[in-house]
Enzyme design. Structure first.
Site, PDB file in Angstrom:
ATOM      1  N   SER A 678       0.800  -1.230   0.000  1.00 50.22           N
ATOM      2  CA  SER A 678       0.000   0.000   0.000  1.00 50.22           C
ATOM      3  C   SER A 678       0.831   1.278   0.000  1.00 50.22           C
ATOM      4  CB  SER A 678      -0.916   0.029   1.218  1.00 50.22           C
ATOM      5  OG  SER A 678      -1.756  -1.098   1.222  1.00 50.22           O
ATOM      6  N   LYS A 721      -8.991   1.839   5.668  1.00 47.02           N
ATOM      7  CA  LYS A 721      -8.056   2.948   5.475  1.00 47.02           C
ATOM      8  C   LYS A 721      -8.786   4.296   5.469  1.00 47.02           C
ATOM      9  CE  LYS A 721      -4.712   0.198   2.882  1.00 47.02           C
ATOM     10  NZ  LYS A 721      -4.159  -0.107   1.563  1.00 47.02           N
TER      11      LYS A 721
END
Length: 775
Positions: A678, A721
């Site tokens: 990520s 997130k």
């Protein structure tokens, strides 16, 4: 002259398995050619013959080394020829003698012998030994009962010590080697002492034999008594018209089998086992095995099932009462109910809830059972490593039992319960088999209508059971099992959902458990929010519940101590009850900073905001990575470095920076391992900012993987997130364009407060994230 009288030449008769003492009269059967010839020679002369024992009875033609040297001179009293050439002779022992020489071996053995001198002198020691020997012999006769009492009378009257010793030795049941030792003992005191010892040993053995016989006889008498009483009881019951217990038990089992509505083949098997039980003796161990087996056959719910409550509105109400959120899971259950209402013979689906600890997987299964009005069975698979736990043991083993699946169905009393198999990702295997392979037959909808348990030995239909499995992580579930399941992922709760769960469920539950009333404790919404942000860090609500329990305990103590009638807990005084906050709540940077980028990460306890720092140092082009990064993040950093080098001119960076500068990339909180794809664009942005001197916008966070050409690839965990970005006060989130469809999972109240920038290339990221004016 005296010496010459003691030496004689006599024919020798070797004895097999028998020994003759002086003063002993005995019949001997003689059949061997040399022995018959020796008897004939003796009869011609003075009827005297020398008798000595062979060392091994099996030897047919003994030589000198096969024969003992000490024996007995005997006189033949009578001779009788039997059919077949055998001669029976009656001999009487006369005196001890020892072989000096072998003179002839054919047609019979002739030896020169020396007579052993006899001494009948009595000393005090010999007199004592004689009395002791007679006393022991009398006791021996009483115990053994092999010697007649008349013999004892004749022995007691003997006064010569030599004769006494030989007569007693001839009546004892001793080993032949021990008798030979007595015969070879020339000294009379030595012979008497040896006999005393041998008699003592024999009496000890006889005493032990007597005790054993008494014990055996008592046991036999008890068994015979019980048998006699049992037969008497049967006769009395027969006269009274009563059935005995055994017959009554068999009859009762037959009635149970008739009432149990068993399938045809199971019923036949059960009746066959009842017939076997009826024919068995009552005390046989196998009878207990058969009884237990029949109990299991009758107790299993072969045809019993509960009726499903197919009220979709009521089911939805129950699910909403028990759990807040989890829309996808609830929809799946309501779909199952709707199809069940239309299609009567729907096979039970295999649902697998995958999610972090504390998100309510187990309690959700209980709610499903309650909404369907079905029985609920829970079986934990954590640490199960024996195939027999699933399939049962075969009946041949001691302590055999059915598997946990059959045990659960018996406990439920229904063939269509909700069966929860908890922690399916924590199974193991060893030499006792692979339980995950045994579970295939249970969980495969194409096979489980004929599930076979090793103990039950008959197929059981599991197709009506609603199996629900749970796991923390999907990759630990065995692949063949995963193929049979419908995965429903429970990713965790948003902060808003946690607050609502705490208000509606957790707080009320903890108040009840701690004996508090609503009016005695009031926890504000801001206090709950602070608990969630600064005292717990998890996807579920298990730690949140413990934290609320801690507040309840402190409040209960204050109330009992009389300090307060009502405890008010707010965000301001929460530290008084819980102490210093354990976690730092993620916040965005306060100002635009060069070389520092805000990234978004996914962990098992939810989303996290991470700062990625990059700095340029004088050097020779080295790249240093710190912060306990995993292999994937290290490769992302290398790709970011290569991309920035390729775009140096466009970014206004010296093209030879890699020759004159070292780059250091650091992700704070170095003690915590970090890995995943990520952070690619986050590191590239931090590098570009540090090298170009352009600051990164403080209100921008990002996530995405980067390629060498600058393409932005999609990543996972978008919902978690974005929740973390919302908590941190971030305004703008940069996401890969391919992740657009995941935005539908994000709660509306979160989406409203965030600005999403969807990108395909790194150029778009830098254009959005970097401040154009250099600092």
């Amino acid at each position: 002259m005296e010496q010459q009288e003691n030496v004689r030449q006599l024919p020798l008769l070797p004895l097999r398995g028998v020994l003759v003492f002086p003063y002993m009269v005995i019949h001997l059967d003689v059949g061997r050619d040399r022995s018959v010839a020796a008897i004939d020679e003796a009869m011609i002369n003075d009827r005297e013959i020398f008798l000595t024992m062979q060392k091994e009875a099996q030897t047919d033609e003994p030589n000198e080394e096969d024969i003992y040297t000490t024996g007995t001179v005997a006189e033949i009293k009578q001779l009788l020829k039997l059919p077949g050439g055998t001669i029976r002779v009656l001999v009487e022992g006369v005196a001890r003698a020892r072989i000096k020489h072998y003179l002839e071996k054919e047609p019979y053995i002739k030896v020169e012998i020396e007579l052993q001198p006899e001494s009948n002198e009595k000393s005090v020691e010999i007199e004592a030994l004689m009395r002791s020997l007679v006393d022991k012999f009398e006791r021996y006769v009483k115990m053994s009962k092999k010697v007649s009492p008349e013999t004892v009378v004749s022995v007691v009257t003997i006064e010569e010590p030599e004769r006494l010793a030989d007569v007693i030795a001839s009546h004892l049941s001793l080993k032949l080697t021990d008798k030979q030792r007595v015969l070879e003992a020339v000294d009379v005191s030595e012979r008497l002492e040896l006999l005393c010892n041998l008699l003592a040993n024999e009496m000890e053995i006889l005493e032990l034999e007597r005790k054993i016989n008494m014990r055996v006889r008592k046991q036999m008498e008890k068994t015979q008594k019980e048998y006699y009483l049992r037969e008497q009881m049967k006769a009395i019951q027969k006269e009274l018209g009563d059935k005995d217990d055994r017959a009554a038990e068999v009859e009762e089992l037959r009635e149970k089998i008739e009432k149990a509505r068993l399938p045809k083949e199971v019923k036949e098997k059960a009746l066959k086992e009842v017939d076997r039980l009826d024919k068995m003796p009552p005390m046989v161990a196998e009878a207990t095995v058969v009884r237990n087996y029949l109990d299991w056959l009758v107790a299993l719910p072969w045809s019993k099932q509960t009726k499903d409550r197919l009220d979709i509105e009521l089911a939805e109400k129950i699910l909403n009462e028990d759990h807040y959120g989890l829309k996808e899971v609830k929809d799946r259950i309501l779909e199952y109910l709707a199809i069940r209402k239309l299609a009567k013979k729907l096979k039970g689906p295999i649902i697998c809830f995958v999610g972090p600890p504390g998100v309510g997987k187990t309690s959700l299964a209980k709610s499903i059972a309650r909404s369907l009005n079905r029985k609920f069975i829970r079986m934990s698979l954590g640490g199960v490593r024996d195939e027999a736990e699933i399939r049962g043991h075969r009946r041949t083993y001691v302590g055999a039992m059915p598997g946990r699946v059959m045990q659960g169905l018996r406990q439920a009393g229904s063939r269509n319960p909700v069966f929860l198999m908890d922690e399916i990702d924590k199974m193991s295997m060893d030499f006792r088999g692979d339980p995950s392979s045994a579970l295939l037959e249970v969980l495969d909808p194409e096979q489980n209508h004929t599930f076979s348990d090793h103990y039950i030995e008959n197929s059981f239909d599991l197709s009506q059971v609603l199996f629900i499995t749970t796991a923390n992580v999907q990759y630990n579930i065995p692949r063949p099992l995963l193929d049979r399941m419908e995965i429903i992922y429970i990713g965790g709760y948003t902060e808003h959902e946690k607050v609502k769960i705490a208000e509606k469920h957790l707080l009320k539950k903890q108040l009840d458990e701690h004996g508090l009333e609503d009016k005695q404790l009031d926890i504000s919404e801001n206090a709950l929010r602070k608990m969630i942000r600064e005292y717990t860090r998890e996807s579920g609500v298990r730690n949140l519940e413990r934290t609320i329990a801690t507040v309840c305990r402190k409040a209960a103590r204050d109330i009992v101590a009389g300090k307060s009638d009502r405890v008010l807990v707010s965000a301001g005084n929460l530290e008084k009850y819980l102490g210093i906050p354990q976690y730092r709540f993620g916040v965005a940077e306060k100002e635009d900073v060069v070389g520092v980028t805000t990234g978004l990460a996914w962990t098992q306890v939810g989303g996290e905001v991470l700062s990625v720092e990059a700095t340029v140092l004088k050097g020779k082009g080295g790249l240093t990575l710190t912060g306990k990064l995993g292999d994937v993040m290290k490769e992302s950093a290398q790709a970011s470095f290569s991309y920035v080098r390729s775009k140096a001119a466009d970014l206004g960076i010296k093209e030879n920076f890699h020759e004159t500068s070292d780059i250091h990339i650091h992700v704070p909180e170095g003690a915590i391992p970090k890995d995943g794809p990520s952070a690619g664009i986050t590191m590239a942005t931090a590098l570009a900012s540090s090298l170009s001197g352009k600051a990164v916008r403080k209100d921008v966070a990002m996530t995405g993987e980067i390629t060498l050409r600058g393409r932005v690839l999609p990543v996972g965990g978008i919902k978690e997130k974005l929740l973390a970005a919302h908590r941190a006060g971030v305004k703008t989130v940069i996401l890969p364009r391919d992740n657009k469809r995941q935005l539908e999972e994000v709660p509306t109240n979160v989406k409203r407060k965030l600005n999403f920038v969807l990108v395909e290339h790194m150029d778009e990221v830098l254009a959005e994230a970097l401040v154009n004016d250099a600092h």
